[in-house]
Design a protein around this motif. Structure first.
Motif, PDB file in Angstrom:
ATOM      1  N   VAL A  61     -29.973  39.544  -9.863  1.00 45.69           N
ATOM      2  CA  VAL A  61     -31.292  39.379 -10.073  1.00 45.69           C
ATOM      3  C   VAL A  61     -32.182  38.518  -8.956  1.00 45.69           C
ATOM      4  CG1 VAL A  61     -33.022  38.943 -11.946  1.00 45.69           C
ATOM      5  CG2 VAL A  61     -31.386  39.406 -12.828  1.00 45.69           C
ATOM      6  N   GLU A  62     -33.207  39.020  -8.675  1.00 40.92           N
ATOM      7  CA  GLU A  62     -33.877  38.586  -8.059  1.00 40.92           C
ATOM      8  C   GLU A  62     -34.823  37.275  -8.080  1.00 40.92           C
ATOM      9  OE1 GLU A  62     -33.794  38.992  -3.895  1.00 40.92           O
ATOM     10  OE2 GLU A  62     -34.516  41.083  -4.206  1.00 40.92           O
ATOM     11  N   VAL A  63     -34.603  36.130  -7.288  1.00 42.44           N
ATOM     12  CA  VAL A  63     -35.050  34.876  -7.668  1.00 42.44           C
ATOM     13  C   VAL A  63     -36.537  34.562  -6.862  1.00 42.44           C
ATOM     14  CG1 VAL A  63     -34.111  32.246  -7.403  1.00 42.44           C
ATOM     15  CG2 VAL A  63     -32.453  34.348  -8.459  1.00 42.44           C
ATOM     16  N   ARG A  64     -37.457  34.374  -7.574  1.00 41.62           N
ATOM     17  CA  ARG A  64     -38.968  34.844  -6.579  1.00 41.62           C
ATOM     18  C   ARG A  64     -38.828  32.887  -6.353  1.00 41.62           C
ATOM     19  NH1 ARG A  64     -40.169  39.582  -4.077  1.00 41.62           N
ATOM     20  NH2 ARG A  64     -39.092  41.106  -5.148  1.00 41.62           N
ATOM     21  N   GLY A  65     -40.244  33.082  -5.798  1.00 40.46           N
ATOM     22  CA  GLY A  65     -40.183  31.641  -5.523  1.00 40.46           C
ATOM     23  C   GLY A  65     -41.708  31.434  -5.988  1.00 40.46           C
ATOM     24  N   GLY A  66     -42.400  32.152  -7.301  1.00 42.98           N
ATOM     25  CA  GLY A  66     -43.031  31.868  -7.979  1.00 42.98           C
ATOM     26  C   GLY A  66     -43.058  33.013  -9.085  1.00 42.98           C
ATOM     27  N   ALA A  67     -44.182  32.885 -10.025  1.00 42.41           N
ATOM     28  CA  ALA A  67     -43.710  34.093 -11.566  1.00 42.41           C
ATOM     29  C   ALA A  67     -44.463  34.915 -11.149  1.00 42.41           C
ATOM     30  CB  ALA A  67     -44.887  33.256 -12.816  1.00 42.41           C
ATOM     31  N   GLY A  68     -44.025  35.901 -10.369  1.00 46.94           N
ATOM     32  CA  GLY A  68     -44.170  37.736  -9.882  1.00 46.94           C
ATOM     33  C   GLY A  68     -43.297  37.832  -9.184  1.00 46.94           C
ATOM     34  N   PRO A  69     -43.058  39.093  -8.951  1.00 47.92           N
ATOM     35  CA  PRO A  69     -42.899  40.587  -7.611  1.00 47.92           C
ATOM     36  C   PRO A  69     -43.452  39.629  -6.202  1.00 47.92           C
ATOM     37  CG  PRO A  69     -43.843  41.385  -9.235  1.00 47.92           C
ATOM     38  CD  PRO A  69     -44.107  40.380  -9.243  1.00 47.92           C
ATOM     39  N   GLU A  70     -45.207  38.784  -6.490  1.00 44.96           N
ATOM     40  CA  GLU A  70     -45.908  39.343  -5.494  1.00 44.96           C
ATOM     41  C   GLU A  70     -45.211  38.035  -4.501  1.00 44.96           C
ATOM     42  OE1 GLU A  70     -47.717  37.332  -8.595  1.00 44.96           O
ATOM     43  OE2 GLU A  70     -46.603  38.626  -8.555  1.00 44.96           O
ATOM     44  N   HIS A  71     -44.564  36.538  -5.009  1.00 45.78           N
ATOM     45  CA  HIS A  71     -43.468  35.876  -4.632  1.00 45.78           C
ATOM     46  C   HIS A  71     -42.774  36.562  -3.768  1.00 45.78           C
ATOM     47  CE1 HIS A  71     -46.590  32.792  -6.546  1.00 45.78           C
ATOM     48  NE2 HIS A  71     -46.327  34.104  -7.334  1.00 45.78           N
ATOM     49  N   PRO A  72     -42.181  35.440  -2.556  1.00 45.61           N
ATOM     50  CA  PRO A  72     -41.321  35.958  -1.701  1.00 45.61           C
ATOM     51  C   PRO A  72     -40.234  35.574  -2.842  1.00 45.61           C
ATOM     52  CG  PRO A  72     -42.255  33.615  -1.324  1.00 45.61           C
ATOM     53  CD  PRO A  72     -42.808  34.511  -2.378  1.00 45.61           C
ATOM     54  N   ALA A  73     -39.369  36.516  -1.730  1.00 45.72           N
ATOM     55  CA  ALA A  73     -37.442  36.473  -2.504  1.00 45.72           C
ATOM     56  C   ALA A  73     -36.581  35.197  -1.816  1.00 45.72           C
ATOM     57  CB  ALA A  73     -36.819  37.638  -2.669  1.00 45.72           C
ATOM     58  N   VAL A  74     -36.159  34.304  -2.927  1.00 44.23           N
ATOM     59  CA  VAL A  74     -35.734  33.411  -2.422  1.00 44.23           C
ATOM     60  C   VAL A  74     -34.685  33.063  -2.927  1.00 44.23           C
ATOM     61  CG1 VAL A  74     -38.236  31.640  -1.986  1.00 44.23           C
ATOM     62  CG2 VAL A  74     -36.861  31.911  -4.152  1.00 44.23           C
ATOM     63  N   GLY A  75     -34.275  34.004  -3.499  1.00 43.44           N
ATOM     64  CA  GLY A  75     -32.253  34.084  -3.626  1.00 43.44           C
ATOM     65  C   GLY A  75     -31.948  35.031  -5.122  1.00 43.44           C
ATOM     66  N   THR A  76     -31.069  35.036  -5.431  1.00 41.35           N
ATOM     67  CA  THR A  76     -30.656  35.949  -6.157  1.00 41.35           C
ATOM     68  C   THR A  76     -29.567  35.003  -7.861  1.00 41.35           C
ATOM     69  OG1 THR A  76     -28.221  36.529  -5.088  1.00 41.35           O
ATOM     70  CG2 THR A  76     -30.369  37.714  -4.754  1.00 41.35           C
ATOM     71  N   ALA A  77     -29.325  35.545  -8.620  1.00 37.31           N
ATOM     72  CA  ALA A  77     -29.337  34.784  -9.800  1.00 37.31           C
ATOM     73  C   ALA A  77     -27.835  36.239  -9.963  1.00 37.31           C
ATOM     74  CB  ALA A  77     -29.894  34.263 -11.198  1.00 37.31           C
ATOM     75  N   ALA A  78     -26.861  35.958 -10.356  1.00 41.23           N
ATOM     76  CA  ALA A  78     -25.657  36.631 -10.282  1.00 41.23           C
ATOM     77  C   ALA A  78     -25.447  37.096 -12.280  1.00 41.23           C
ATOM     78  CB  ALA A  78     -24.445  36.557 -10.056  1.00 41.23           C
ATOM     79  N   HIS A  79     -24.779  38.486 -12.343  1.00 45.34           N
ATOM     80  CA  HIS A  79     -24.956  38.562 -13.803  1.00 45.34           C
ATOM     81  C   HIS A  79     -23.986  37.471 -14.582  1.00 45.34           C
ATOM     82  CE1 HIS A  79     -24.060  41.003 -17.649  1.00 45.34           C
ATOM     83  NE2 HIS A  79     -23.144  41.128 -18.011  1.00 45.34           N
ATOM     84  N   SER A  80     -23.985  36.988 -15.304  1.00 43.31           N
ATOM     85  CA  SER A  80     -23.634  36.428 -16.725  1.00 43.31           C
ATOM     86  C   SER A  80     -23.835  34.556 -16.311  1.00 43.31           C
ATOM     87  CB  SER A  80     -21.864  36.744 -16.406  1.00 43.31           C
ATOM     88  OG  SER A  80     -20.846  36.218 -15.026  1.00 43.31           O
ATOM     89  N   ALA A  81     -24.502  34.330 -14.811  1.00 45.36           N
ATOM     90  CA  ALA A  81     -24.293  33.352 -14.775  1.00 45.36           C
ATOM     91  C   ALA A  81     -25.625  32.212 -15.700  1.00 45.36           C
ATOM     92  CB  ALA A  81     -25.828  33.197 -12.961  1.00 45.36           C
ATOM     93  N   ASN A  82     -25.134  31.132 -15.867  1.00 47.97           N
ATOM     94  CA  ASN A  82     -25.709  30.390 -17.098  1.00 47.97           C
ATOM     95  C   ASN A  82     -26.126  29.673 -16.843  1.00 47.97           C
ATOM     96  OD1 ASN A  82     -23.173  30.154 -20.235  1.00 47.97           O
ATOM     97  ND2 ASN A  82     -24.030  31.587 -18.619  1.00 47.97           N
ATOM     98  N   ILE A  83     -27.254  29.676 -16.356  1.00 52.44           N
ATOM     99  CA  ILE A  83     -28.539  28.722 -15.840  1.00 52.44           C
ATOM    100  C   ILE A  83     -29.378  27.374 -16.697  1.00 52.44           C
ATOM    101  CG2 ILE A  83     -30.941  28.740 -14.042  1.00 52.44           C
ATOM    102  CD1 ILE A  83     -29.134  31.029 -13.671  1.00 52.44           C
ATOM    103  N   ASP A  84     -30.241  26.323 -17.185  1.00 55.59           N
ATOM    104  CA  ASP A  84     -30.769  25.340 -17.572  1.00 55.59           C
ATOM    105  C   ASP A  84     -32.471  25.934 -17.119  1.00 55.59           C
ATOM    106  OD1 ASP A  84     -30.996  24.099 -19.349  1.00 55.59           O
ATOM    107  OD2 ASP A  84     -31.823  22.487 -18.313  1.00 55.59           O
ATOM    108  N   VAL A  85     -32.797  26.618 -17.850  1.00 61.13           N
ATOM    109  CA  VAL A  85     -34.844  26.989 -17.781  1.00 61.13           C
ATOM    110  C   VAL A  85     -35.424  25.253 -17.855  1.00 61.13           C
ATOM    111  CG1 VAL A  85     -36.132  27.949 -19.131  1.00 61.13           C
ATOM    112  CG2 VAL A  85     -34.312  28.920 -19.240  1.00 61.13           C
ATOM    113  N   VAL A  86     -36.716  24.786 -16.970  1.00 62.35           N
ATOM    114  CA  VAL A  86     -36.511  23.908 -16.665  1.00 62.35           C
ATOM    115  C   VAL A  86     -37.673  24.485 -17.774  1.00 62.35           C
ATOM    116  CG1 VAL A  86     -37.914  22.396 -15.609  1.00 62.35           C
ATOM    117  CG2 VAL A  86     -35.799  23.433 -14.453  1.00 62.35           C
ATOM    118  N   CYS A  87     -38.726  25.732 -17.956  1.00 58.28           N
ATOM    119  CA  CYS A  87     -40.070  25.858 -18.272  1.00 58.28           C
ATOM    120  C   CYS A  87     -40.275  27.058 -18.077  1.00 58.28           C
ATOM    121  CB  CYS A  87     -40.793  24.827 -18.150  1.00 58.28           C
ATOM    122  SG  CYS A  87     -41.411  25.069 -15.790  1.00 58.28           S
TER     123      CYS A  87
END
Length: 466
Positions: free
Chosen positions: A397-423
């Protein structure tokens, strides 16, 4: 030489003991007896087997077994097999369990491990049992437990395995099973040199900040360290957890099985961010560097060592080294252990983490091996855990710099990765594996993924607006 491990770190010859543990010594050969109450015997046929076969009711090393993929680049690593058993629920939470192992052949060729599910829904790390089994204290009360067993001797077999809960201690364990090296010297102070040494950032390399509602109750941040990263390659080979390496894979290898995820799982996930420092010497533009980050599950063991949980304060091996400093890095930079790894091989680079090709090339866009900042996410506190669900085809999954595809791609999140949601916050409406919606999860400072590409997280607070 104080603090040095032996030239081999196979299971054979290990002399681990749990501090204060009651070691249950069993006769070698017959299946263990479970006459006492509370035992949960394991069905040997129910295990997810990697490099092992079930023969005549026993688990044995497959004749075609090989070392894990990340270790195969260097000669001298032993063939190993691993069997992971289904998790089992406990009647009530506890932090203390008893493990019993039956084996034929050399019992030191067998390593049993246990882990449990914490109150936040996350697994503890794997804790090795003493030879033939015994009492193990985990770092938290757990409601479910899981066993796995490794074998590295062709003439050794596991005949039975069981676990039972004991009365909890209410205390954090005093220590882990000791490494069979001579007594460690006092840990030296870090020098902060160009090889990434010195005191690691134990507060996390990517603070989440407090941009969420809910006041000042901030979760404990994961441990973070600066490591030298290399590319795994080895397409078509098998990892320590049974995954077949693909050309564009997104996972990592760490040099200890204590943080090895189950086959296809993401319960042990790291956040890896570029620093701009390339090559062992750390050359490159680090001042103006804009980091890319990848969220990646741990699916293999390596590079170089297999018992070097350098991210733990009370590490299993090489306890004379600073926390966050891999033994291979110290061997390469300072001649630790005579410049050799735990298998007695000459260390040719300071690697403390291996990256699969997709993570290396696409996730982080590294032009060559280099220094990265690694956050061991499971060492922190999860409040609103999600599991990333990749789009069709299994890409990240593309990680974006903001809440939408108009924001720059800043990285990736792999399938099955367990991540904590801040908000979470409302943004561009997108469609993914979980449906269609406009909610976006903030998973780090300036890191956002669409909620429809993750399972869970709906209870995360709304991000505060400034």
């Amino acid at each position: 030489m104080p603090g040095c491990a032996p030239t081999s770190i196979r299971m054979r010859g290990r002399r681990w003991a749990v501090a204060g543990a009651l070691v249950l010594l069993l006769p070698v050969g017959p299946r263990p007896a479970f006459a006492e109450t509370g035992w949960l015997p394991q069905d040997l046929g129910s295990a997810d087997r990697i490099g092992l076969v079930l023969a005549s009711g026993t688990l044995r090393l497959d004749g075609a077994a090989e070392p894990p993929a990340s270790l195969r680049r260097e000669r001298g690593a032993p063939a190993t097999g691993l069997a992971t058993f289904p998790e089992q629920a406990l009647e009530r939470p506890t932090d203390t369990v008893d493990v019993r192992v039956g084996s034929s052949g050399d019992p030191e060729d067998v390593l049993a491990e246990v882990r449990g599910v914490r109150a936040d829904g996350m697994w503890t790390e794997w804790y090795p049992a003493p030879d033939r089994g015994g009492r193990i204290t985990l770092d938290a009360d757990v409601s479910r437990v899981q066993l796995r067993v490794g074998i590295d001797g062709a003439d050794t077999a596991v005949t039975g395995l069981g676990v039972r809960p004991l009365e909890g201690t209410g205390d954090i364990p005093a220590g882990l099973p000791d490494d069979p090296s001579p007594e460690a010297a006092p840990r030296p102070e870090g020098d902060g040199g160009p090889d990434g040494g010195g005191e690691p950032d134990g507060d996390g390399g990517d603070p989440s900040g407090d941009g969420a509602g809910g006041g000042d109750d901030i979760p404990e941040r994961p441990f973070s360290a600066r490591l030298f990263a290399t590319r795994i390659g080895l397409v078509g080979e098998t990892t320590a957890n049974g995954h077949t390496v693909r050309a564009n894979d997104h996972f990592v290898a760490l040099p200890s099985r204590r943080g090895l995820a189950a086959r296809g799982g993401g319960e042990y996930t790291v956040r890896v961010c570029t620093t701009g420092a390339l090559g062992p010497e750390g050359k490159g533009d680090t001042e103006g560097h804009e980091a890319r980050c990848a969220y990646l599950p741990v699916w293999d063991v390596g590079p170089w060592n297999i018992t070097d949980d350098h991210w733990n304060a009370d590490r299993q091996s090489w306890r004379d080294l600073d926390r966050g400093r891999p033994q291979a890095q110290a061997a390469y930079s300072e001649g630790h252990n005579g410049g050799l790894d735990g298998f007695g091989r000459r260390v040719r680079n300071p690697a403390g983490i291996d990256l699969a090709d997709g993570a290396f090339n696409d996730g982080l866009r590294l032009p060559t091996n280099g220094w990265v900042q690694v956050d061991y996410l499971w060492t922190g506190e999860y409040r609103h855990r999600v599991e990333v669900t990749a789009p069709a085809g299994g890409g990240p999954v593309e990680v974006r710099g903001g809440a939408g595809p108009e924001h720059p791609a800043v990285g990736t999140a792999a399938h099955s990765a367990n991540i904590d949601v801040v908000c979470q916050e409302a943004g561009a409406r997108v469609t993914g594996p979980q449906g269609t919606g406009d909610a976006w999860y903030r998973i780090g400072e300036g890191h956002y993924i669409p909620a429809v590409y993750a399972e869970g997280g709906a209870d995360a607070p709304v991000c505060a607006s400034f």
